[in-house]
Design a protein around this motif. Structure first.
Motif, PDB file in Angstrom:
ATOM      1  N   SER A  39      -7.616   3.516   2.226  1.00  0.00           N
ATOM      2  CA  SER A  39      -7.372   4.936   1.928  1.00  0.00           C
ATOM      3  C   SER A  39      -6.402   5.088   0.756  1.00  0.00           C
ATOM      4  O   SER A  39      -6.596   5.945  -0.119  1.00  0.00           O
ATOM      5  N   GLU A  40      -5.404   4.233   0.732  1.00  0.00           N
ATOM      6  CA  GLU A  40      -4.450   4.303  -0.382  1.00  0.00           C
ATOM      7  C   GLU A  40      -5.099   3.914  -1.695  1.00  0.00           C
ATOM      8  O   GLU A  40      -4.873   4.547  -2.730  1.00  0.00           O
ATOM      9  N   GLU A  78       0.823  -1.212   0.000  1.00  0.00           N
ATOM     10  CA  GLU A  78       0.000   0.000   0.000  1.00  0.00           C
ATOM     11  C   GLU A  78       0.858   1.262   0.000  1.00  0.00           C
ATOM     12  O   GLU A  78       0.390   2.337  -0.362  1.00  0.00           O
ATOM     13  N   ALA A  79       2.190   1.133   0.333  1.00  0.00           N
ATOM     14  CA  ALA A  79       3.073   2.299   0.378  1.00  0.00           C
ATOM     15  C   ALA A  79       3.814   2.531  -0.928  1.00  0.00           C
ATOM     16  O   ALA A  79       4.671   3.411  -1.009  1.00  0.00           O
ATOM     17  N   SER A 107      -3.172  -3.452  -2.813  1.00  0.00           N
ATOM     18  CA  SER A 107      -3.774  -4.312  -1.786  1.00  0.00           C
ATOM     19  C   SER A 107      -3.186  -5.726  -1.801  1.00  0.00           C
ATOM     20  O   SER A 107      -3.736  -6.622  -1.172  1.00  0.00           O
ATOM     21  N   ASP A 145      -7.604  -3.258  10.939  1.00  0.00           N
ATOM     22  CA  ASP A 145      -6.849  -2.016  11.065  1.00  0.00           C
ATOM     23  C   ASP A 145      -6.040  -1.746   9.791  1.00  0.00           C
ATOM     24  O   ASP A 145      -6.063  -0.635   9.238  1.00  0.00           O
ATOM     25  N   ARG A 146      -5.410  -2.775   9.389  1.00  0.00           N
ATOM     26  CA  ARG A 146      -4.579  -2.610   8.184  1.00  0.00           C
ATOM     27  C   ARG A 146      -5.437  -2.340   6.961  1.00  0.00           C
ATOM     28  O   ARG A 146      -5.061  -1.574   6.068  1.00  0.00           O
ATOM     29  N   TRP A 156      -1.878  -7.016   1.738  1.00  0.00           N
ATOM     30  CA  TRP A 156      -2.994  -7.296   2.677  1.00  0.00           C
ATOM     31  C   TRP A 156      -3.674  -8.594   2.288  1.00  0.00           C
ATOM     32  O   TRP A 156      -3.991  -9.416   3.134  1.00  0.00           O
ATOM     33  N   ASN A 212       3.138   6.024  -2.540  1.00  0.00           N
ATOM     34  CA  ASN A 212       3.707   7.106  -1.727  1.00  0.00           C
ATOM     35  C   ASN A 212       5.214   7.186  -1.930  1.00  0.00           C
ATOM     36  O   ASN A 212       5.779   8.281  -2.038  1.00  0.00           O
ATOM     37  N   ARG A 227      -8.054  -0.662   6.805  1.00  0.00           N
ATOM     38  CA  ARG A 227      -8.431   0.761   6.751  1.00  0.00           C
ATOM     39  C   ARG A 227      -7.336   1.556   6.021  1.00  0.00           C
ATOM     40  O   ARG A 227      -7.622   2.405   5.176  1.00  0.00           O
ATOM     41  N   ARG A 228      -6.113   1.279   6.385  1.00  0.00           N
ATOM     42  CA  ARG A 228      -5.004   2.014   5.763  1.00  0.00           C
ATOM     43  C   ARG A 228      -4.942   1.732   4.250  1.00  0.00           C
ATOM     44  O   ARG A 228      -4.835   2.631   3.430  1.00  0.00           O
ATOM     45  N   VAL A 229      -5.044   0.472   3.936  1.00  0.00           N
ATOM     46  CA  VAL A 229      -4.957   0.072   2.526  1.00  0.00           C
ATOM     47  C   VAL A 229      -6.083   0.713   1.725  1.00  0.00           C
ATOM     48  O   VAL A 229      -5.868   1.221   0.614  1.00  0.00           O
TER      49      VAL A 229
END
Lengths: 95, 656
Positions: free
Chosen positions: B560-561, A23-24, B633, B553-554, B636, A27, B556-558
């Motif tokens: 958004s990206e 996911e990074a 993704s 939790d993870r 994940w 960025n 959620r982050r993924v």
């Protein structure tokens, strides 16, 4: 170049233990792009300034031209890095 | 040219102006006189060229060049010219073939200049030049030709070259050579004529010439065959002349000599006589000998077969020949006659002796013949007797030998028959013994069978008993195994529960290798458990598996990206990335189970599944993403899959 073609690329898990999370990825690319933009444009400006001092009687436009060159180079690199995503390690040979 | 002028001046000199010549050509005058008789080739050009002779005034030292013909008219002295004109006639001794046969210039060469001295006008230049050129050309050619001929006779190499390459060169050279040869050998003239030069024609050999297979024919006195003497043909007349008197003389001699010696032949020249009458015909001295010379006839004895007599006769004949050659016949004729007589007597004696010896020899031969015959008959008789004796002896020996052989064979036959009988008896006995043994064995086997039957009947019951006992034992052991399995499953269950608890409880992912090892130990030989454990990714139990809370939790982050990259086209550069990032902020968020294939609805659905605890459904939804969203993704998804694998494996284990 020849080394990269001859030896098969090692598995990513081994070669990059601190591989970035998926996911990074974007960025990271953005970070790279911004830093390269900064560096290259500053180098271009520096060259432009030097030229303007040495050759062009302290005109302003050489500095701008240098900045443009640097920024353009950085943009091109960034663009290609985005386009080339997922094809790292593959050499495309244009005819 | 220079020489020509000199020549002309020489020719004119003595008469034209003697006073000037007196001091100029004194030395040359003597050769001049000689030159008329003796000419060499160097003089030739002046001979052919009559022009210089016309010049009267050329004798002066001032005119070295030959004056043009026009100057002839101005010459004052005609006498000199006339003398000059006589020169070509005086040089006629030179052979005509040496002189080139070029047509002389008209009215120049032969015609004497004096008749037309005034009529010859000065010729036009080109014609004169052409003529001069022609003349010089002719002169040079002749000179060269003559010189070539001369030099070809000196040098052989040049001779070859000249004869081969120069036209008419060969003929000329040959002609001169022949001339010289004839001059050197005048006597050979006739022979040379008769022997024509080798002109390359084919030489013909007549078919009758050469050696033939025939025995030489008898030479008739008159015939001139191919073997006849060469001298005879030439001097046939002379010999015939000289022969006729000789023959007459010899006839006389023979008649005279034949009286005392009857064996002598009256013929004048016997062909069989050892001394040939070759001395008689001499070619060139027929006139020297006086014709009245008497010749002694050579001795001849008819039956002179003995070599001794032959030798004697030969000697005497040699002497006679010598005497004849010496023409001293008169002196020695008497003695030689005597000698002849004696020799004939000696011949007769020798003949008598010979006949006597022959007779004796024949008598001896006959005697020896008869003796040999007798001896041969005796020998034959003896040999026959011996042969008969030997035959009888051989017959006796043969009989004896036959008897011996017969006896020996009979003895051998008897021995063989006896042995065969013995062998037969032995075999029969053996067979009998074998039969007895067989019978005994059969009896034993029967007895054994009977005993075994009896025993089986008793022991069968005992074995049944033992079988039932073993069955009972088996049942008890089965029960034991069931109890053991129960225990094992309990252990397994405990272990699996421990693993699951570990997974659920842990806040941060922890490795659960120990628990898994314990589970594997407990279910050591359970293929199902083993397969389940093997299906777990090794990375899962080495690093641990995140709990569901962590996963959410993870996510959620993924999410958004992923939303940032939700609006990207297929091939996106920097600009599209930036615009997507900016525009994604403006999007509305969906809630609940939204329908649709776009990224936003997929993400909301996944979130709901996760909140419900349906990891499987969430993974499926996220797998439907494409492009950058999927790449973002990926990690994940990998995590979720690992957790799912572990859960599945544990469920199977607990069920097993």
């Amino acid at each position: 170049m020849s080394d990269s073609t001859n030896s098969p690329p090692p598995p990513p898990a081994v070669s990059r233990p601190n591989k970035p999370l998926s996911e990074a990825l974007l960025n990271e690319k953005w970070d790279h792009c911004l830093s390269s933009l900064l560096i290259r444009s500053s180098i271009g400006v520096g060259f432009g300034v030097v030229f303007s001092v040495l050759v062009f009687k302290r005109r302003a436009w050489p500095a701008w031209v240098g900045l443009g060159f640097g920024a353009g180079r950085a943009y091109e690199e960034c663009n290609s890095s985005f386009l080339r995503h997922g094809k790292e390690g593959i050499r495309i040979q244009r005819p | 040219m220079l020489r020509a002028s000199i020549r002309s001046s020489r020719a004119i000199g003595p008469r034209a102006n003697v006073a000037r010549l007196g001091r100029q050509w004194d030395a040359l005058r003597t050769p001049r006189t000689v030159s008329s008789g003796m000419r060499n080739y160097a003089d030739k050009p002046s001979i052919a060229d009559s022009r210089p002779a016309v010049l009267p005034g050329s004798a002066s030292s001032a005119t070295n060049q030959p004056a043009p013909p026009g100057s002839v008219a101005s010459s004052p002295s005609t006498t000199g010219t006339s003398s000059a004109s006589s020169i070509p006639s005086s040089t006629s001794s030179i052979p005509p073939q040496n002189v080139p046969r070029t047509p002389p210039p008209p009215g120049k060469a032969n015609a004497p200049p004096p008749p037309s001295p005034s009529s010859t006008p000065p010729k036009p230049k080109p014609k004169g030049r052409f003529r001069r050129f022609l003349i010089t050309l002719v002169l040079l050619t002749t000179l060269g030709f003559g010189g070539g001929i001369y030099y070809s006779r000196v040098n052989d190499n040049f001779h070859d070259f000249f004869t081969e390459y120069v036209p008419f060169g060969e003929e000329a050279v040959l002609y001169f050579e022949e001339r010289e040869f004839r001059k050197r050998f005048p006597t050979l003239k006739g022979r040379l004529r008769s022997q024509p030069r080798d002109t390359g024609e084919q030489i013909k050999i007549p078919s009758q010439s050469g050696v033939s297979w025939k025995v030489s024919e008898e030479n008739k006195p008159g015939s001139t065959g191919r073997h006849s003497d060469a001298t005879k043909v030439e001097s046939a007349k002379a010999s015939s002349k000289s022969k006729t008197p000789e023959n007459a003389n010899s006839a006389e001699n023979s008649t005279r000599l034949s009286d005392p010696v009857p064996e002598k032949t009256p013929e004048p020249s016997p062909p069989s006589s050892p001394v040939p009458p070759a001395s008689a015909p001499e070619v060139d001295q027929p006139s020297k000998f006086p014709p009245e010379v008497t010749r002694i006839d050579p001795l001849d004895i008819k039956d002179a077969k003995e070599p001794v007599v032959q030798d004697l006769v030969k000697i005497i004949n040699d002497i006679i020949a010598v005497v004849n050659a010496d023409n001293a016949n008169a002196k020695f004729s008497s003695t030689i006659d005597k000698a002849k007589k004696r020799i004939s007597e000696v011949g007769g004696k020798i003949k008598d002796l010979k006949t006597a010896a022959e007779k004796e020899a024949s008598a001896k031969v006959e005697a020896s013949h008869s003796e040999f015959d007798r001896a041969a008959q005796e020998l034959v008789k003896r040999i026959e007797g011996e042969m008969a004796h030997q035959e009888a002896q051989w017959k006796e020996e043969y009989e004896n030998e036959r008897q011996k052989l017969h006896d020996a064979y009979e003895q051998k036959l008897k021995a063989e028959i006896e042995r065969a009988k013995e062998v037969n008896e032995q075999r029969l006995q053996n067979e009998l013994l074998e039969q007895a043994l067989e019978l005994r064995r059969k009896f034993m086997a029967e007895v054994k069978d009977r005993v075994e039957e009896e025993r089986e009947g008793r022991l069968g019951k005992l074995t049944d008993l033992s079988n039932t006992v073993t069955e009972l034992e088996k049942l008890t052991t089965d029960w034991n195994s069931v109890v053991d399995a129960n225990l094992k499953t309990q252990h397994l269950h405990v272990a699996v529960e421990a693993v699951r608890a570990n997974l659920e409880k842990s806040q941060i992912p922890r490795p659960f290798v120990k628990e898994l090892a314990a589970l594997k130990e407990i279910a050591s030989d359970d293929p199902v458990v083993n397969a389940a454990i093997a299906s777990i990714n090794p990375a899962a139990y080495q690093r641990g598996v995140p709990s569901s809370a962590q996963l959410i939790d993870r996510f959620r982050r993924v999410a958004s990206e992923v939303r940032k990259a939700s609006l990207l086209p297929e091939e996106a550069g920097v600009a599209s990335h930036a615009s997507s990032w900016v525009l994604s902020k403006l999007l509305f968020k969906k809630k609940g189970l939204a329908a649709g294939d776009d990224v936003e609805s997929i993400l909301t659905r996944t979130e709901i599944y996760l909140e419900e605890g349906d990891l499987d459904g969430a993974a499926r939804e996220m797998n439907g993403l494409t492009g950058w969203a999927k790449t973002l993704s990926r990690d994940w998804l990998g995590e979720v899959r690992k957790v799912l694998e572990v859960q599945q494996a544990l469920d199977r284990d607990s069920r097993a």
